[in-house]
Design a protein around this motif. Structure first.
Motif, PDB file in Angstrom:
ATOM      1  N   GLU A 153     -78.337  49.987  14.063  1.00  0.00           N
ATOM      2  CA  GLU A 153     -77.502  49.438  15.136  1.00  0.00           C
ATOM      3  C   GLU A 153     -76.015  49.715  14.920  1.00  0.00           C
ATOM      4  O   GLU A 153     -75.208  49.511  15.823  1.00  0.00           O
ATOM      5  N   LYS A 154     -75.639  50.219  13.767  1.00  0.00           N
ATOM      6  CA  LYS A 154     -74.236  50.525  13.462  1.00  0.00           C
ATOM      7  C   LYS A 154     -73.865  51.971  13.792  1.00  0.00           C
ATOM      8  O   LYS A 154     -72.741  52.394  13.560  1.00  0.00           O
ATOM      9  N   LEU A 155     -74.802  52.738  14.353  1.00  0.00           N
ATOM     10  CA  LEU A 155     -74.545  54.148  14.630  1.00  0.00           C
ATOM     11  C   LEU A 155     -73.301  54.349  15.493  1.00  0.00           C
ATOM     12  O   LEU A 155     -72.473  55.212  15.202  1.00  0.00           O
ATOM     13  N   ASP A 156     -73.129  53.561  16.549  1.00  0.00           N
ATOM     14  CA  ASP A 156     -71.970  53.715  17.435  1.00  0.00           C
ATOM     15  C   ASP A 156     -70.650  53.473  16.709  1.00  0.00           C
ATOM     16  O   ASP A 156     -69.629  54.051  17.070  1.00  0.00           O
ATOM     17  N   LEU A 213     -82.621  57.576  10.780  1.00  0.00           N
ATOM     18  CA  LEU A 213     -83.911  58.004  10.238  1.00  0.00           C
ATOM     19  C   LEU A 213     -84.985  56.972  10.534  1.00  0.00           C
ATOM     20  O   LEU A 213     -84.760  55.774  10.354  1.00  0.00           O
ATOM     21  N   LYS A 214     -86.132  57.430  10.978  1.00  0.00           N
ATOM     22  CA  LYS A 214     -87.291  56.558  11.237  1.00  0.00           C
ATOM     23  C   LYS A 214     -86.938  55.372  12.139  1.00  0.00           C
ATOM     24  O   LYS A 214     -87.490  54.288  11.995  1.00  0.00           O
ATOM     25  N   SER A 215     -85.979  55.565  13.037  1.00  0.00           N
ATOM     26  CA  SER A 215     -85.539  54.542  13.993  1.00  0.00           C
ATOM     27  C   SER A 215     -84.969  53.296  13.321  1.00  0.00           C
ATOM     28  O   SER A 215     -84.817  52.262  13.968  1.00  0.00           O
ATOM     29  N   LEU A 216     -84.654  53.369  12.033  1.00  0.00           N
ATOM     30  CA  LEU A 216     -84.204  52.185  11.304  1.00  0.00           C
ATOM     31  C   LEU A 216     -82.952  52.394  10.452  1.00  0.00           C
ATOM     32  O   LEU A 216     -82.101  51.526  10.374  1.00  0.00           O
ATOM     33  N   HIS A 217     -82.871  53.522   9.771  1.00  0.00           N
ATOM     34  CA  HIS A 217     -81.888  53.691   8.711  1.00  0.00           C
ATOM     35  C   HIS A 217     -80.755  54.632   9.136  1.00  0.00           C
ATOM     36  O   HIS A 217     -81.000  55.685   9.722  1.00  0.00           O
ATOM     37  N   LEU A 218     -79.538  54.255   8.810  1.00  0.00           N
ATOM     38  CA  LEU A 218     -78.362  55.056   9.110  1.00  0.00           C
ATOM     39  C   LEU A 218     -78.105  56.008   7.947  1.00  0.00           C
ATOM     40  O   LEU A 218     -77.951  55.585   6.802  1.00  0.00           O
ATOM     41  N   LYS A 219     -78.065  57.307   8.220  1.00  0.00           N
ATOM     42  CA  LYS A 219     -77.823  58.329   7.207  1.00  0.00           C
ATOM     43  C   LYS A 219     -76.588  59.114   7.619  1.00  0.00           C
ATOM     44  O   LYS A 219     -76.472  59.556   8.757  1.00  0.00           O
ATOM     45  N   ASN A 245     -72.718  61.403   0.331  1.00  0.00           N
ATOM     46  CA  ASN A 245     -73.869  60.988   1.126  1.00  0.00           C
ATOM     47  C   ASN A 245     -74.004  59.471   1.069  1.00  0.00           C
ATOM     48  O   ASN A 245     -73.746  58.848   0.038  1.00  0.00           O
ATOM     49  N   ALA A 246     -74.424  58.898   2.188  1.00  0.00           N
ATOM     50  CA  ALA A 246     -74.602  57.452   2.262  1.00  0.00           C
ATOM     51  C   ALA A 246     -75.818  57.141   3.133  1.00  0.00           C
ATOM     52  O   ALA A 246     -76.162  57.895   4.037  1.00  0.00           O
ATOM     53  N   ILE A 247     -76.433  55.998   2.831  1.00  0.00           N
ATOM     54  CA  ILE A 247     -77.544  55.516   3.644  1.00  0.00           C
ATOM     55  C   ILE A 247     -77.392  54.009   3.820  1.00  0.00           C
ATOM     56  O   ILE A 247     -76.968  53.309   2.899  1.00  0.00           O
ATOM     57  N   GLY A 248     -77.691  53.548   5.011  1.00  0.00           N
ATOM     58  CA  GLY A 248     -77.687  52.117   5.310  1.00  0.00           C
ATOM     59  C   GLY A 248     -79.072  51.713   5.773  1.00  0.00           C
ATOM     60  O   GLY A 248     -79.449  51.977   6.922  1.00  0.00           O
ATOM     61  N   PHE A 249     -79.844  51.121   4.887  1.00  0.00           N
ATOM     62  CA  PHE A 249     -81.212  50.731   5.238  1.00  0.00           C
ATOM     63  C   PHE A 249     -81.182  49.616   6.290  1.00  0.00           C
ATOM     64  O   PHE A 249     -80.495  48.617   6.133  1.00  0.00           O
TER      65      PHE A 249
END
Length: 76
Positions: free
Chosen positions: A36-39, A9-15, A28-32
């Motif tokens: 960079e952990k998407l992979d 989200l917004k090029s920053l947050h992992l959802k 549901n989880a979010i990583g503010f």
């Protein structure tokens, strides 16, 4: 844990939604700032998480979500 539908989200947050093997429950989880952990959360990859549990109040709706502090690929 395993991720369902990870996005950034917004090029920053992992959802993402998180689940365990053989479970029908997903949280549901979010990583503010964790884009960079998407992979590390790609389909079929197992990973370990450090998180806190919070209530998200958004658009007059309250839901429980995990706020990720860190994640790393699972090692056997």
């Amino acid at each position: 844990v395993y991720a369902l539908s990870p996005t950034v989200l917004k090029s920053l947050h992992l959802k993402l939604s998180l689940t365990q093997p053989d479970s029908r429950i997903a949280l549901n989880a979010i990583g503010f700032g964790m884009h960079e952990k998407l992979d590390d959360t790609a389909n079929g990859l197992s990973f370990d998480i450090l998180h806190s549990l919070e209530v998200n109040h958004f658009n007059n709706k309250s839901t429980v979500q995990l706020v990720l502090k860190d994640l790393k690929p699972t090692t056997d």
